[in-house]
Scaffold this motif. Structure first.
Motif, PDB file in Angstrom:
ATOM      1  N   GLN A 158      25.528 -16.351 -29.934  1.00 25.99           N
ATOM      2  CA  GLN A 158      25.451 -16.921 -28.817  1.00 25.99           C
ATOM      3  C   GLN A 158      24.051 -17.510 -28.441  1.00 25.99           C
ATOM      4  O   GLN A 158      23.962 -18.093 -27.311  1.00 25.99           O
ATOM      5  N   LEU A 159      22.930 -17.474 -29.185  1.00 23.90           N
ATOM      6  CA  LEU A 159      21.685 -17.918 -28.699  1.00 23.90           C
ATOM      7  C   LEU A 159      21.676 -19.050 -29.513  1.00 23.90           C
ATOM      8  O   LEU A 159      21.486 -19.156 -30.795  1.00 23.90           O
ATOM      9  N   LYS A 162      25.930 -19.844 -33.576  1.00 26.12           N
ATOM     10  CA  LYS A 162      26.005 -18.966 -34.632  1.00 26.12           C
ATOM     11  C   LYS A 162      24.872 -19.170 -35.710  1.00 26.12           C
ATOM     12  O   LYS A 162      24.485 -18.118 -36.095  1.00 26.12           O
ATOM     13  N   THR A 163      25.094 -20.189 -36.056  1.00 25.12           N
ATOM     14  CA  THR A 163      24.218 -20.924 -37.103  1.00 25.12           C
ATOM     15  C   THR A 163      22.631 -20.653 -37.053  1.00 25.12           C
ATOM     16  O   THR A 163      21.927 -19.650 -37.856  1.00 25.12           O
ATOM     17  N   TYR A 164      22.201 -21.021 -35.672  1.00 30.33           N
ATOM     18  CA  TYR A 164      20.901 -20.750 -35.347  1.00 30.33           C
ATOM     19  C   TYR A 164      20.548 -19.331 -34.952  1.00 30.33           C
ATOM     20  O   TYR A 164      19.564 -18.771 -35.215  1.00 30.33           O
ATOM     21  N   SER A 165      21.554 -18.556 -34.440  1.00 32.00           N
ATOM     22  CA  SER A 165      21.497 -17.162 -34.006  1.00 32.00           C
ATOM     23  C   SER A 165      21.164 -16.197 -35.407  1.00 32.00           C
ATOM     24  O   SER A 165      20.078 -15.362 -35.416  1.00 32.00           O
ATOM     25  N   ASP A 166      21.890 -16.691 -36.467  1.00 32.92           N
ATOM     26  CA  ASP A 166      21.854 -15.964 -37.727  1.00 32.92           C
ATOM     27  C   ASP A 166      20.351 -16.579 -38.413  1.00 32.92           C
ATOM     28  O   ASP A 166      19.979 -15.574 -38.886  1.00 32.92           O
ATOM     29  N   MET A 167      19.906 -17.594 -38.187  1.00 31.83           N
ATOM     30  CA  MET A 167      18.544 -17.859 -38.822  1.00 31.83           C
ATOM     31  C   MET A 167      17.614 -17.161 -37.998  1.00 31.83           C
ATOM     32  O   MET A 167      16.532 -16.673 -38.697  1.00 31.83           O
ATOM     33  N   MET A 168      17.631 -16.966 -36.774  1.00 29.58           N
ATOM     34  CA  MET A 168      16.478 -16.291 -36.090  1.00 29.58           C
ATOM     35  C   MET A 168      16.659 -14.642 -36.654  1.00 29.58           C
ATOM     36  O   MET A 168      15.744 -13.943 -36.612  1.00 29.58           O
ATOM     37  N   ILE A 169      18.023 -14.140 -36.564  1.00 31.01           N
ATOM     38  CA  ILE A 169      18.184 -12.827 -37.290  1.00 31.01           C
ATOM     39  C   ILE A 169      17.323 -12.613 -38.522  1.00 31.01           C
ATOM     40  O   ILE A 169      16.531 -11.652 -38.730  1.00 31.01           O
ATOM     41  N   LYS A 170      17.683 -13.484 -39.353  1.00 31.62           N
ATOM     42  CA  LYS A 170      16.871 -13.339 -40.727  1.00 31.62           C
ATOM     43  C   LYS A 170      15.462 -13.400 -40.825  1.00 31.62           C
ATOM     44  O   LYS A 170      14.757 -12.789 -41.350  1.00 31.62           O
ATOM     45  N   ILE A 171      15.003 -14.189 -39.936  1.00 36.63           N
ATOM     46  CA  ILE A 171      13.783 -14.337 -39.687  1.00 36.63           C
ATOM     47  C   ILE A 171      13.000 -13.028 -39.200  1.00 36.63           C
ATOM     48  O   ILE A 171      12.201 -12.460 -39.939  1.00 36.63           O
ATOM     49  N   THR A 172      13.670 -12.361 -38.324  1.00 35.52           N
ATOM     50  CA  THR A 172      12.917 -11.266 -37.590  1.00 35.52           C
ATOM     51  C   THR A 172      13.179 -10.051 -38.634  1.00 35.52           C
ATOM     52  O   THR A 172      12.505  -9.193 -38.468  1.00 35.52           O
ATOM     53  N   GLN A 173      14.170 -10.103 -39.591  1.00 39.04           N
ATOM     54  CA  GLN A 173      14.203  -9.088 -40.434  1.00 39.04           C
ATOM     55  C   GLN A 173      13.020  -9.347 -41.410  1.00 39.04           C
ATOM     56  O   GLN A 173      12.901  -7.946 -42.218  1.00 39.04           O
ATOM     57  N   MET A 174      12.333 -10.358 -41.872  1.00 41.18           N
ATOM     58  CA  MET A 174      11.179 -10.322 -42.612  1.00 41.18           C
ATOM     59  C   MET A 174       9.817  -9.957 -41.755  1.00 41.18           C
ATOM     60  O   MET A 174       9.002 -10.077 -42.475  1.00 41.18           O
ATOM     61  N   GLN A 175       9.839  -9.399 -40.637  1.00 44.91           N
ATOM     62  CA  GLN A 175       8.826  -8.842 -39.762  1.00 44.91           C
ATOM     63  C   GLN A 175       7.818  -7.942 -40.747  1.00 44.91           C
ATOM     64  O   GLN A 175       8.247  -7.060 -41.629  1.00 44.91           O
ATOM     65  N   LEU A 176       6.528  -8.191 -40.895  1.00 47.15           N
ATOM     66  CA  LEU A 176       5.368  -7.714 -41.661  1.00 47.15           C
ATOM     67  C   LEU A 176       5.059  -6.559 -40.935  1.00 47.15           C
ATOM     68  O   LEU A 176       4.315  -5.600 -41.688  1.00 47.15           O
ATOM     69  N   ASP A 177       4.723  -6.358 -39.543  1.00 48.21           N
ATOM     70  CA  ASP A 177       4.283  -5.238 -39.017  1.00 48.21           C
ATOM     71  C   ASP A 177       5.392  -4.073 -38.897  1.00 48.21           C
ATOM     72  O   ASP A 177       6.080  -4.421 -37.875  1.00 48.21           O
ATOM     73  N   ASN A 178       5.534  -3.100 -39.748  1.00 50.70           N
ATOM     74  CA  ASN A 178       6.234  -1.979 -39.602  1.00 50.70           C
ATOM     75  C   ASN A 178       5.563  -0.857 -39.001  1.00 50.70           C
ATOM     76  O   ASN A 178       5.924   0.303 -39.452  1.00 50.70           O
ATOM     77  N   SER A 179       4.454  -0.866 -38.312  1.00 50.41           N
ATOM     78  CA  SER A 179       3.973   0.388 -38.036  1.00 50.41           C
ATOM     79  C   SER A 179       4.250   1.099 -36.641  1.00 50.41           C
ATOM     80  O   SER A 179       3.683   2.037 -36.305  1.00 50.41           O
ATOM     81  N   MET A 180       5.258   0.574 -35.910  1.00 52.24           N
ATOM     82  CA  MET A 180       5.743   1.243 -34.793  1.00 52.24           C
ATOM     83  C   MET A 180       7.312   1.467 -34.952  1.00 52.24           C
ATOM     84  O   MET A 180       7.487   2.603 -35.709  1.00 52.24           O
ATOM     85  N   MET A 181       8.390   0.740 -34.552  1.00 50.11           N
ATOM     86  CA  MET A 181       9.497   1.257 -34.473  1.00 50.11           C
ATOM     87  C   MET A 181      10.180   1.732 -36.054  1.00 50.11           C
ATOM     88  O   MET A 181      11.113   2.201 -35.978  1.00 50.11           O
ATOM     89  N   ARG A 182       9.384   0.663 -37.030  1.00 50.38           N
ATOM     90  CA  ARG A 182       9.846   0.798 -38.254  1.00 50.38           C
ATOM     91  C   ARG A 182       9.415   1.946 -39.045  1.00 50.38           C
ATOM     92  O   ARG A 182       9.673   2.548 -39.913  1.00 50.38           O
TER      93      ARG A 182
END
Length: 260
Positions: A158-159, A162-182
């Motif tokens: 709903q952001l 649906k198409t652009y929400s999915d794009m944003m989720i896909k981009i955030t899945q590629m986050q390179l800083d995994n030093s905290m919650m990940r």
């Protein structure tokens, strides 16, 4: 729960049951790079409206480049698509890419968009790395509540759409800083998240996707006596949340199946 070494706000929400755990979720705090999620959303709104195209290509001169970014050290003759700028802004937290998008969108337009989404405690007041403005009290702010709502809209498609929400989720899945919650989670787990990192300020917010359920994890920390301590605390709270929400529920399901 109090911690003399930092201040924090937390919002953890099970997106399958809508149950949540909140601590200081309405506390307005410096956003650091978390504000970039809102800038990304505004950019995709303009793309959706046809005012921008993800393939539009631009150049960035030396004066527009800021230190501690990938673009800062690359060839001056390079050009970048809007998609490139969004991706660099999120997965590498590139401040040159961010400032270029802020310049293109306009601070007032970004804040108007944030307000239209119903977020009253999130605001962009300055570009990245503008420490002179920060000294004068001009900073960017948000809350764990606002960020969680943005992530939930994204998760529900709903952001913008649906198409652009999915794009944003896909981009955030590629986050390179995994030093905290990940850091303490299974490497195979899918996590769509964004970090924020300034001296004495450490944030990590995102959506954790497990086999049968997914949940929002937001933890913002500030006034930390030690940056590594703040990162470690976020990692520990994230692991506890995962073990409770995911491993605990999976054990219950296995138990129920065995009982049947």
């Amino acid at each position: 729960m109090k911690d003399k070494n930092l201040k924090y706000s937390i919002l953890i929400k099970d997106l399958n049951s809508d149950k949540s755990c909140c601590i200081n979720e309405e506390e307005v705090v410096p956003s650091a790079s978390i504000i970039k999620l809102f800038i990304m959303a505004k950019t995709f709104q303009l793309v959706s409206n046809g005012e921008l195209n993800l393939s539009d290509r631009i150049s960035i001169n030396k004066e527009e480049r800021v230190p501690y970014s990938i673009i800062y050290v690359l060839d001056d003759r390079n050009t970048y698509t809007i998609r490139d700028l969004i991706t660099l802004m999120i997965i590498q937290s590139d401040n040159t890419a961010t400032n270029q998008l802020i310049h293109m969108l306009g601070i007032e337009n970004i804040n108007k968009f944030i307000g239209e989404l119903g977020f009253k405690n999130t605001i962009l007041k300055r570009k990245m790395m503008d420490f002179d403005a920060r000294v004068l009290g001009m900073d960017n702010y948000t809350t764990a509540h606002d960020v969680a709502k943005l992530l939930e809209l994204m998760d529900k498609g709903q952001l913008i759409s649906k198409t652009y929400s999915d794009m944003m989720i896909k981009i955030t899945q590629m986050q390179l800083d995994n030093s905290m919650m990940r850091i303490n989670l299974d490497e195979e787990l899918i996590v769509a998240h964004k970090t924020g990192d300034l001296p004495n300020i450490k944030h990590d917010v995102g959506i954790v996707y497990a086999r049968h359920k997914h949940y929002i994890f937001n933890m913002l920390t500030w006034d930390a006596t030690c940056d590594n301590y703040a990162r470690d605390i976020i990692g520990k709270v994230s692991k506890i949340s995962y073990e409770y929400l995911i491993l605990g529920s999976e054990q219950n399901e296995d138990c129920n199946r065995n009982c049947l």
